[in-house]
Design a protein around this motif. Structure first.
Motif, PDB file in Angstrom:
ATOM      1  N   LEU A   1      35.291   7.243  22.701  1.00  0.00           N
ATOM      2  CA  LEU A   1      36.489   6.430  22.867  1.00  0.00           C
ATOM      3  C   LEU A   1      36.682   6.032  24.321  1.00  0.00           C
ATOM      4  O   LEU A   1      37.038   4.883  24.621  1.00  0.00           O
ATOM      5  CB  LEU A   1      37.705   7.194  22.350  1.00  0.00           C
ATOM      6  CG  LEU A   1      39.063   6.510  22.536  1.00  0.00           C
ATOM      7  CD1 LEU A   1      39.094   5.178  21.790  1.00  0.00           C
ATOM      8  CD2 LEU A   1      40.200   7.422  22.068  1.00  0.00           C
TER       9      LEU A   1
ATOM     10  N   SER B   1      37.340   3.975  16.817  1.00  0.00           N
ATOM     11  CA  SER B   1      36.946   5.177  17.569  1.00  0.00           C
ATOM     12  C   SER B   1      38.105   6.160  17.661  1.00  0.00           C
ATOM     13  O   SER B   1      37.909   7.383  17.579  1.00  0.00           O
ATOM     14  CB  SER B   1      36.478   4.765  18.968  1.00  0.00           C
ATOM     15  OG  SER B   1      36.086   5.889  19.721  1.00  0.00           O
TER      16      SER B   1
ATOM     17  N   ASN C   1      33.614  12.507  20.157  1.00  0.00           N
ATOM     18  CA  ASN C   1      34.419  11.352  19.787  1.00  0.00           C
ATOM     19  C   ASN C   1      35.351  10.919  20.920  1.00  0.00           C
ATOM     20  O   ASN C   1      35.618   9.727  21.092  1.00  0.00           O
ATOM     21  CB  ASN C   1      35.235  11.649  18.528  1.00  0.00           C
ATOM     22  CG  ASN C   1      34.398  11.504  17.258  1.00  0.00           C
ATOM     23  OD1 ASN C   1      34.260  10.433  16.693  1.00  0.00           O
ATOM     24  ND2 ASN C   1      33.835  12.621  16.820  1.00  0.00           N
TER      25      ASN C   1
END
Length: 336
Positions: free
Chosen positions: A166, A110, A162
């Motif tokens: 994460l 990630s 993203n």
């Protein structure tokens, strides 16, 4: 004349002897009670409703506590148990995954995706700025400028997405998700336990040491909790159910030793003891008793016996002779 007087005296003596014999003071050693052998009876039934696969005992057989006496067909139940166990295993693995959190490799992936998105965003932003700088000189079309602006916005949004992904991987599962998974696992395990109990109930076991009196079900028949499969008679305890009159009640006491004899075992006495004396009279004709009616009152007495050879049968007539303390001590000393 003298002969007549002698005969009269003999008759008087015989009558007096007879009166003394029938009206003498009976001690506890002279008392005899008459009754019948009694013991507990019970019926066995399956807990489930299924077809009978096996019946393992016959009438008259002696069974031990815990012995399997019959079985049900479990061909439909066993696949249900396997399915429930597989479902519980799946729920257990899901809960472990939530409790353990994400693997380091997933978090590293990630992070890499986030860095790639950032690089794409920087490139898209640079492209847009170059297009925007050329716009006043009319070196680029308005369409190309709009596409560059959109690409930069999409790249920025991808960075945000993203970053959120994460963050979720780093934080791990929510408490509510773990609690939900735990509840689902408990439900699956309870279902497995229930099915295992149904599988165990497919074997009908004797609850006590007993004799099979009646076999009431056969293989191929449908069993149910409301249908008796066996009738059993317990081996122990056994007792003589007798009755004592109200006038003789004071001659007995709980724990008193006694000898029991039956017609089928001539010359043999079975040791016993008085374990129960009813506190309620039976065969009472009226609530207010006259002096004459008092003698008709009787009380139930249970004389318990040891019958390791199982020689006594239900309903067998028996005679009970209570023993005085001296007789009981003498019998005990003789046995020793």
């Amino acid at each position: 004349m003298q002969r007549v007087i002698v005969i009269l005296l003999l008759l008087i003596a015989v009558a007096g002897g007879a009166w003394w014999y029938f009206h003498r003071d009976n001690g506890s050693n002279e008392l005899a009670l008459y009754g019948n052998i009694d013991f507990r009876q019970l019926t066995l039934a399956f807990n489930g409703s299924e077809r009978v696969a096996e019946v393992l005992v016959e009438e008259g057989a002696q069974v031990k506590k815990g012995q399997v006496v019959a079985r049900l067909d479990t061909s439909r139940l066993q696949p249900q148990v396997a399915q429930a166990e597989a479902q519980a295993a799946s729920q257990r693995a899901n809960l472990e995954r939530l409790e353990n959190g994400n693997r380091p490799e997933e978090i590293a992936q990630s992070r890499a995706n986030l860095e790639s998105a950032k690089a794409e965003a920087v490139n898209a932003r640079a492209q847009f700025e170059r297009q925007n700088a050329l716009a006043p000189k009319a070196a680029v079309s308005q369409q190309a400028l709009d596409e560059a602006r959109s690409a930069a916005a999409v790249a920025d949004a991808k960075v945000v997405a993203n970053q959120k992904a994460l963050d979720l991987l780093v934080v791990g599962s929510r408490v509510e998700d773990i609690q939900e998974a735990e509840a689902q696992l408990h439900a699956s395990e309870a279902n497995v336990a229930l099915l295992h109990q149904q599988l165990a109930d497919a074997e009908l076991k004797a609850p006590v040491d007993a004799i099979v009196q009646s076999r009431l079900i056969e293989p191929g028949e449908m069993a149910s909790p409301t249908r008796a499969a066996f009738s059993l008679a317990t081996i122990s305890p056994k007792w003589v159910r007798a009755y004592v009159s109200e006038t003789q009640l004071g001659m007995l006491r709980p724990g008193m030793k006694a000898n029991v004899s039956v017609d089928s075992l001539p010359g043999r006495t079975i040791p016993g003891w008085i374990g129960f004396i009813s506190s309620v009279a039976e065969f009472t004709p009226k609530s207010v008793q006259t002096e004459e009616l008092r003698t008709s009152l009787v009380y139930e007495v249970r004389v318990f016996v040891d019958d390791p050879d199982n020689a006594l049968r239900l309903g067998m007539p028996a005679t009970v002779r209570p023993l005085s303390s001296e007789q009981a001590n003498a019998a005990t000393a003789q046995q020793q």
